[in-house]
Scaffold this motif. Structure first.
Motif, PDB file in Angstrom:
ATOM      1  N   ASP A 154     -11.793 -12.180   0.215  1.00 46.75           N
ATOM      2  CA  ASP A 154     -11.972 -10.784  -0.196  1.00 46.75           C
ATOM      3  C   ASP A 154     -10.872  -9.952   0.457  1.00 46.75           C
ATOM      4  O   ASP A 154     -10.634 -10.042   1.664  1.00 46.75           O
ATOM      5  N   VAL A 155     -10.214  -9.136  -0.348  1.00 44.04           N
ATOM      6  CA  VAL A 155      -9.108  -8.315   0.129  1.00 44.04           C
ATOM      7  C   VAL A 155      -9.491  -6.851  -0.058  1.00 44.04           C
ATOM      8  O   VAL A 155      -9.919  -6.445  -1.142  1.00 44.04           O
ATOM      9  N   TYR A 156      -9.320  -6.074   1.007  1.00 39.16           N
ATOM     10  CA  TYR A 156      -9.567  -4.639   0.967  1.00 39.16           C
ATOM     11  C   TYR A 156      -8.284  -3.946   1.397  1.00 39.16           C
ATOM     12  O   TYR A 156      -7.817  -4.111   2.519  1.00 39.16           O
ATOM     13  N   PHE A 157      -7.700  -3.166   0.473  1.00 40.70           N
ATOM     14  CA  PHE A 157      -6.452  -2.463   0.772  1.00 40.70           C
ATOM     15  C   PHE A 157      -6.568  -1.046   0.232  1.00 40.70           C
ATOM     16  O   PHE A 157      -6.646  -0.840  -0.988  1.00 40.70           O
ATOM     17  N   LEU A 166      -2.793 -15.267  -1.339  1.00 39.85           N
ATOM     18  CA  LEU A 166      -2.770 -14.039  -0.535  1.00 39.85           C
ATOM     19  C   LEU A 166      -1.743 -14.138   0.596  1.00 39.85           C
ATOM     20  O   LEU A 166      -0.938 -13.221   0.810  1.00 39.85           O
ATOM     21  N   ILE A 167      -1.730 -15.256   1.310  1.00 45.55           N
ATOM     22  CA  ILE A 167      -0.767 -15.437   2.412  1.00 45.55           C
ATOM     23  C   ILE A 167       0.658 -15.498   1.874  1.00 45.55           C
ATOM     24  O   ILE A 167       1.586 -14.909   2.445  1.00 45.55           O
ATOM     25  N   ALA A 185       6.084 -10.064   0.589  1.00 47.15           N
ATOM     26  CA  ALA A 185       6.180  -8.620   0.850  1.00 47.15           C
ATOM     27  C   ALA A 185       6.934  -8.366   2.155  1.00 47.15           C
ATOM     28  O   ALA A 185       7.779  -7.458   2.236  1.00 47.15           O
ATOM     29  N   GLY A 186       6.659  -9.173   3.180  1.00 53.49           N
ATOM     30  CA  GLY A 186       7.380  -9.021   4.448  1.00 53.49           C
ATOM     31  C   GLY A 186       8.868  -9.296   4.301  1.00 53.49           C
ATOM     32  O   GLY A 186       9.704  -8.579   4.864  1.00 53.49           O
TER      33      GLY A 186
END
Length: 148
Positions: free
Chosen positions: A91-94, A106-107, A113-114
């Motif tokens: 679960d992702v919350y942003f 996700l990782i 993105a980094g």
């Protein structure tokens, strides 16, 4: 050692005279025309017949590209294995958004993105250095014209 007519004669750089060669053997007077120009393979990097140099076997840019492609393919395979092994949902919350996605994806997206953020800062720094170098060249050219 006797010299053949096509062997170059060593000249003494201080006097310009022909070298006597081996003791006891009289010097041979140069009676032949100048030596012919070296064959093309003799002129390129000293790699002709009879040369003692080892030819350059480095792959150059093309070899580096192949190494980069092979390493990139290996890293891609490792990333694929990582994503497939980490397929449990997370679960992702942003900020206001909330969603579920596989943990490996996700990782991987976080790492991408980094890398993009790092590339953005590096690009700004390169642009800053180029502007500084352009300004320095402009000042040096102005000083050069003023000194004339």
């Amino acid at each position: 050692m006797t010299t053949r007519s096509n062997d170059p004669i060593d000249h003494d750089p201080t006097t310009g005279a022909a070298d006597a060669g081996t003791p006891g053997v009289p010097a041979v007077e140069e009676t032949h025309a100048d030596a012919p120009a070296a064959a093309p393979e003799d002129r390129i990097g000293g790699r002709g017949r009879g040369s003692d140099t080892i030819p350059d076997t480095g792959g150059g840019k093309l070899g580096s590209a192949w190494i980069g492609l092979v390493l990139g393919a290996l890293v891609t395979i490792l990333l694929l294995v990582f994503v497939l092994q980490n397929n449990q949902s997370a679960d992702v919350y942003f900020l206001p958004w909330s969603f579920t996605m596989p943990l490996g994806v996700l990782i991987l997206l976080s790492a991408i993105a980094g890398a993009l953020i790092m590339a953005m800062f590096a690009g700004f720094r390169i642009l800053q250095l180029r502007m500084r170098a352009h300004k320095t060249r402009k000042l040096a050219a102005a000083r050069g014209r003023a000194g004339r």
